[in-house]
Design a protein around this motif. Structure first.
Motif, PDB file in Angstrom:
ATOM      1  N   GLN A  71       9.602 -12.719 -40.135  1.00 21.34           N
ATOM      2  CA  GLN A  71      10.354 -11.559 -39.663  1.00 21.34           C
ATOM      3  C   GLN A  71       9.331 -10.634 -38.521  1.00 21.34           C
ATOM      4  N   ARG A  72       8.063 -11.191 -38.538  1.00 20.53           N
ATOM      5  CA  ARG A  72       7.165 -10.427 -37.637  1.00 20.53           C
ATOM      6  C   ARG A  72       7.424 -10.853 -36.332  1.00 20.53           C
ATOM      7  N   LEU A  73       8.359 -11.784 -35.963  1.00 16.14           N
ATOM      8  CA  LEU A  73       9.020 -11.904 -34.702  1.00 16.14           C
ATOM      9  C   LEU A  73       9.427 -10.694 -34.275  1.00 16.14           C
ATOM     10  N   ILE A 178      10.472  -1.796 -43.117  1.00 12.33           N
ATOM     11  CA  ILE A 178      10.244  -2.809 -42.208  1.00 12.33           C
ATOM     12  C   ILE A 178       9.552  -3.988 -42.916  1.00 12.33           C
ATOM     13  N   HIS A 179       9.842  -5.022 -42.696  1.00 17.99           N
ATOM     14  CA  HIS A 179       9.194  -6.273 -43.203  1.00 17.99           C
ATOM     15  C   HIS A 179       9.136  -6.231 -44.790  1.00 17.99           C
ATOM     16  N   GLY A 180      10.143  -5.948 -45.408  1.00 15.68           N
ATOM     17  CA  GLY A 180      10.536  -5.954 -46.794  1.00 15.68           C
ATOM     18  C   GLY A 180      10.351  -7.530 -47.240  1.00 15.68           C
TER      19      GLY A 180
ATOM     20  N   ALA B  13       1.049  -7.833 -28.025  1.00 11.04           N
ATOM     21  CA  ALA B  13       1.454  -9.018 -28.773  1.00 11.04           C
ATOM     22  C   ALA B  13       1.775  -8.500 -30.166  1.00 11.04           C
ATOM     23  N   GLY B  14       2.806  -7.495 -30.137  1.00 13.56           N
ATOM     24  CA  GLY B  14       3.325  -7.051 -31.466  1.00 13.56           C
ATOM     25  C   GLY B  14       4.762  -7.335 -31.416  1.00 13.56           C
ATOM     26  N   CYS B  15       5.497  -6.697 -32.699  1.00 13.70           N
ATOM     27  CA  CYS B  15       6.743  -7.132 -32.946  1.00 13.70           C
ATOM     28  C   CYS B  15       7.787  -5.948 -32.677  1.00 13.70           C
ATOM     29  N   PHE B  16       7.033  -4.757 -32.515  1.00 17.11           N
ATOM     30  CA  PHE B  16       7.419  -3.574 -32.345  1.00 17.11           C
ATOM     31  C   PHE B  16       7.877  -2.816 -33.822  1.00 17.11           C
ATOM     32  N   GLY B  17       7.536  -3.431 -34.663  1.00 19.54           N
ATOM     33  CA  GLY B  17       7.660  -2.886 -36.138  1.00 19.54           C
ATOM     34  C   GLY B  17       7.001  -1.569 -36.174  1.00 19.54           C
ATOM     35  N   CYS B  18       5.674  -1.660 -35.705  1.00 24.49           N
ATOM     36  CA  CYS B  18       4.814  -0.522 -35.719  1.00 24.49           C
ATOM     37  C   CYS B  18       5.427   0.982 -35.088  1.00 24.49           C
ATOM     38  N   HIS B  19       6.220   0.576 -34.019  1.00 24.95           N
ATOM     39  CA  HIS B  19       7.068   1.696 -33.326  1.00 24.95           C
ATOM     40  C   HIS B  19       8.218   2.164 -34.128  1.00 24.95           C
ATOM     41  N   ILE B  57      -1.658   1.931 -29.842  1.00 23.69           N
ATOM     42  CA  ILE B  57      -1.605   0.648 -29.598  1.00 23.69           C
ATOM     43  C   ILE B  57      -1.224  -0.328 -30.735  1.00 23.69           C
ATOM     44  N   GLU B  58      -0.022  -0.836 -30.463  1.00 24.97           N
ATOM     45  CA  GLU B  58       0.596  -1.839 -31.373  1.00 24.97           C
ATOM     46  C   GLU B  58       0.322  -3.340 -30.799  1.00 24.97           C
ATOM     47  N   GLY B  59      -0.026  -4.377 -31.671  1.00 30.95           N
ATOM     48  CA  GLY B  59      -0.064  -5.750 -31.236  1.00 30.95           C
ATOM     49  C   GLY B  59      -1.381  -5.908 -30.629  1.00 30.95           C
ATOM     50  N   GLY B  84      -1.562  -0.913 -36.761  1.00 30.31           N
ATOM     51  CA  GLY B  84      -1.083  -1.967 -37.580  1.00 30.31           C
ATOM     52  C   GLY B  84      -2.058  -3.337 -37.491  1.00 30.31           C
ATOM     53  N   ALA B  85      -1.648  -4.148 -38.355  1.00 28.47           N
ATOM     54  CA  ALA B  85      -2.300  -5.364 -38.387  1.00 28.47           C
ATOM     55  C   ALA B  85      -2.727  -6.146 -37.209  1.00 28.47           C
ATOM     56  N   CYS B  86      -1.526  -6.358 -36.363  1.00 26.35           N
ATOM     57  CA  CYS B  86      -1.754  -6.873 -35.175  1.00 26.35           C
ATOM     58  C   CYS B  86      -2.732  -6.320 -34.302  1.00 26.35           C
ATOM     59  N   ALA B  87      -2.845  -5.207 -33.987  1.00 29.58           N
ATOM     60  CA  ALA B  87      -3.911  -4.526 -33.116  1.00 29.58           C
ATOM     61  C   ALA B  87      -5.256  -4.499 -33.806  1.00 29.58           C
ATOM     62  N   GLY B 148      -1.844  -1.486 -41.852  1.00 33.73           N
ATOM     63  CA  GLY B 148      -0.603  -1.992 -42.440  1.00 33.73           C
ATOM     64  C   GLY B 148       0.363  -2.711 -41.459  1.00 33.73           C
ATOM     65  N   CYS B 149       1.436  -3.289 -41.989  1.00 35.98           N
ATOM     66  CA  CYS B 149       2.122  -3.899 -41.275  1.00 35.98           C
ATOM     67  C   CYS B 149       3.593  -3.803 -41.627  1.00 35.98           C
ATOM     68  N   PRO B 150       4.246  -2.845 -40.987  1.00 34.95           N
ATOM     69  CA  PRO B 150       3.632  -1.708 -40.105  1.00 34.95           C
ATOM     70  C   PRO B 150       3.077  -0.695 -41.306  1.00 34.95           C
ATOM     71  N   PRO B 151       2.045   0.055 -40.488  1.00 28.75           N
ATOM     72  CA  PRO B 151       1.886   1.575 -41.182  1.00 28.75           C
ATOM     73  C   PRO B 151       3.039   2.291 -41.495  1.00 28.75           C
TER      74      PRO B 151
END
Ligand code: SF4
Lengths: 498, 179
Positions: A71-73, A178-180, B13-19, B57-59, B84-87, B148-151
């Protein structure tokens, strides 16, 4: 069609125009155009310029990590990846869809309806409504959700709350917005409590009403811009998606159906575990996104579109009454077997959002939803294939594991990939019909963006940032000499010249 | 409203989940836009600016394009925040650091199931991939990290309101945890 614009016959002496970044599809995408001396478009391509390599790096991991990892895609439709992976790993523990506990099946469906509702609301209200409400060539300072909230506070806030409700459905079922982590191999890891169910029931009528209002809104916008909306970026294509065995619209589980541009069936009720006999993917050197096609029709003729437009076109009916009434009206508007208008993606998307809201209500009132019989197991298998209708279209996850339950092979066809040719064709249509022979202008940029955005391309949010990002067009001659430059700053201010 | 803070955001290089999580502040968005002006962001482009107070910055960083965008953000933002974790550490995409990039490309474009015309995309239009995915602090100086992933939406909310009210941002323990 416009496929002749994919590759120019002679590239020497053509001017290169770059729109970069057009969008962030897996990070970034851009459009390049090659023009002759009279600015006639000879080549137009949407390049996807980022690569992350999920298919490789999930190898070596134990399969039960998959629903959480994949889901991290995408942070916009994480639930779709979560569930497609879960459906695949169900098979690894010997569970076929019909053997899943009913409660697990229904909780997953509930989760997915929440996902599709929030994603469709996000796309329409937060990202597309400014273009649709203010016009494609309106002041860029207005083309954002903040301006919508200011000028149409009721519409804007309803959009925010529709999305919020979808996210809350997801949170109640999977623990996080998100990401549950709800789905596990063979079922679900947590029951829905009565309290959680009642919390979601509180607002559901209101949500249905707002979803219905949003369909009314998009219809009105579409109809008041005819024939432009019917023709803009419009291409005739094949369509593919899942349907229920009785032909109804299906978002979670069904058989694959493909129809051609006249609405004739190419195949129907295909078991998606056979997907690789029916769909192959072509690689092209100029983009990281592959080009899937239906093998029955071959590389040239077999490209297809997926997503809301494909699903609403393909199904025989929708099994919730309000959405079905809207579907009938939608088809009637199209006037032929299939609706090909690319901007009708928006309309179809909101019909689906309404269907999700209605379905959430039905599921919340289903006695099974509170059951705690949540997980079954069978005999280990070495291969699992999960397919789902993600908000943006059919999504395939295919895994193989070894004796130690370690992933050895993975194949993913994400929804946006299936729309790759469609997006390229729409870009080429816009380039040919609206740009060819013109000088560089800001509306031109917008048109390309609007065409791509209708598809709501996913993964790293895809084109959602289009129009909010600074854009630069460069006119370069064959020797690499910069001839002209147009920069659109993030506030929309234009700067022309060198 | 002189004291609105100006914010830019982007995804590398993120998934946009943080946004997405930032959007999860829901109706508080109405308040947020009173406190904050967004510059480069998927949410709004209401105000023109090149100089921002805060850049989110995310990713992580996975190609030459990411490096370029990140440097640009650093130059234009007084405060740069790794979200977030990626950044912060590369996140999930950094798993590819344990494999050869070549193998990842081969898997996707050559050895995959149902592949036609197998080849590794190589057009000059495509930016150079880095052989490793990097956290952003390896490329530029970072002022704050939102884990967080995401915060969660509350993390963003606390961070913004602290800054706006002139406090050193401080995240309570409950907000700083992984799953
Ligand atoms: S930290 Fe998590 S949510 Fe944020 S971009 Fe990375 S994977 Fe997505």
């Amino acid at each position: 069609m416009y496929e002749h614009l994919e590759t120019a016959e002679q590239t020497e002496n053509l001017k290169r125009v770059v729109v970069d970044p057009v969008s962030r599809v897996e990070g970034h995408g851009k459009v390049t155009l090659l023009l002759d001396d009279d600015n006639r478009v000879k080549q137009a391509r949407l390049h996807i310029v980022e690569f992350r390599g999920f298919e490789k790096f999930i190898q070596g991991r134990p399969y039960w990590e998959l629903p959480v990892m994949v889901q991290r895609l995408c942070g916009i439709c994480p639930v779709s990846h979560h569930l497609a992976a879960a459906k695949a790993i169900d098979q690894l523990v010997g569970i076929d869809p019909e053997n899943l506990p009913p409660a697990a099946d229904k909780l997953r469906r509930l989760l997915h309806f929440g996902q599709v509702l929030q994603s469709h609301a996000l796309h329409f209200f937060h990202l597309s409504s400014p273009d649709l409400l203010f016009g494609f060539d309106s002041d860029i300072a207005k083309r954002n959700i903040v301006a919508v909230l200011a000028e149409y506070p009721e519409i804007g806030l309803q959009g925010v709350k529709l999305r919020k409700y979808g996210q809350e459905v997801i949170r109640m079922v999977s623990g996080k917005r998100i990401h549950g982590s709800g789905a596990i191999a063979g079922g679900m890891n947590k029951a829905l409590t009565k309290q959680e169910r009642d919390y979601l029931l509180t607002d559901v009528e209101q949500i249905i009403e707002w979803a219905q209002g949003s369909v009314t809104l998009v219809k009105k916008v579409h109809r008041s811009n005819l024939p432009y909306y019917d023709e803009f970026a419009t291409i005739r294509s094949n369509y593919m998606g899942l349907t229920k065995p009785n032909g109804a619209l299906e978002l979670y589980h069904g058989g694959l159906r493909a129809k051609n541009e006249q609405g004739e069936t190419i195949f129907d009720h295909v078991d998606y575990c056979q997907y690789n006999q029916h769909i192959h993917e072509e690689v092209k050197s100029w983009t990281y996104m592959k080009f899937p096609y239906l093998t029955a029709l071959g590389k040239e003729q077999g490209w297809y579109r997926v997503g809301p437009l494909a699903r609403v076109n393909n199904c025989d009916f929708i099994d919730t009454p309000l959405a079905e009434a809207e579907r009938l009206e939608f088809k009637q508007h199209g006037g032929e077997a299939m609706v090909h208008s690319t901007l009708a993606f928006h309309w179809a998307r909101l019909i689906e959002a309404l269907h999700c809201a209605e379905s959430i209500k039905t599921l919340l009132n289903d006695a099974d939803i509170l059951s705690s019989d949540l997980c079954h197991q069978g005999e280990k298998r070495y291969e699992g294939i999960g397919v789902i209708e993600a908000p943006r279209g059919t999504l395939f996850h295919h895994y193989q594991v070894d004796d130690n339950d370690i992933v050895t092979k993975a194949n993913l066809i994400v929804s946006t990939t299936s729309n790759n040719t469609g997006m390229n064709e729409s870009v080429r249509q816009v380039a040919a019909e609206y740009l060819s022979g013109q000088t560089l202008t800001e509306p031109l940029l917008n048109n390309l963006e609007v065409a791509i955005r209708a598809y709501d391309p996913c993964l790293s949010c895809a084109t959602h940032a289009v129009g909010k990002m600074p854009l630069q067009l460069e006119l370069v001659d064959a020797q690499g000499q910069l001839l002209d430059r147009l920069v659109k700053h993030s506030d929309g201010e234009l700067e022309q010249g060198l | 409203m002189a004291d609105k803070i100006r914010v830019a955001t982007t995804s590398l290089a993120g998934c946009f989940g943080c946004h997405m999580s930032l959007l999860d502040i829901d109706e508080r968005m109405l308040q947020l836009v009173d406190l904050v002006e967004f510059d480069r962001s998927p949410i709004t482009d209401i105000e023109h600016c090149t100089n921002c107070d805060i850049g989110l910055i995310e990713g992580g960083v996975c190609n030459s394009e990411n490096v370029h965008v990140l440097r640009e953000f650093r130059k234009n933002c007084k405060i740069l925040v790794a979200v977030g974790a990626c950044a912060i550490n590369g996140g999930l995409p950094a798993i590819r650091n344990y494999m050869a990039l070549e193998d990842c490309l081969k898997e996707a474009y050559i050895d995959g199931i149902g592949i036609e015309n197998a080849q590794i995309p190589s057009d000059p239009e495509l930016p150079l991939l880095l052989d490793q995915v990097h956290p952003i602090h390896e490329v530029v100086k970072v002022d704050y990290f939102l884990p967080g992933c995401p915060p969660s939406a509350d993390v963003f909310w606390t961070f913004f309101t602290d800054l706006l009210e002139g406090r050193q941002p401080k995240l309570p323990y409950e907000l700083v945890h992984y799953d």
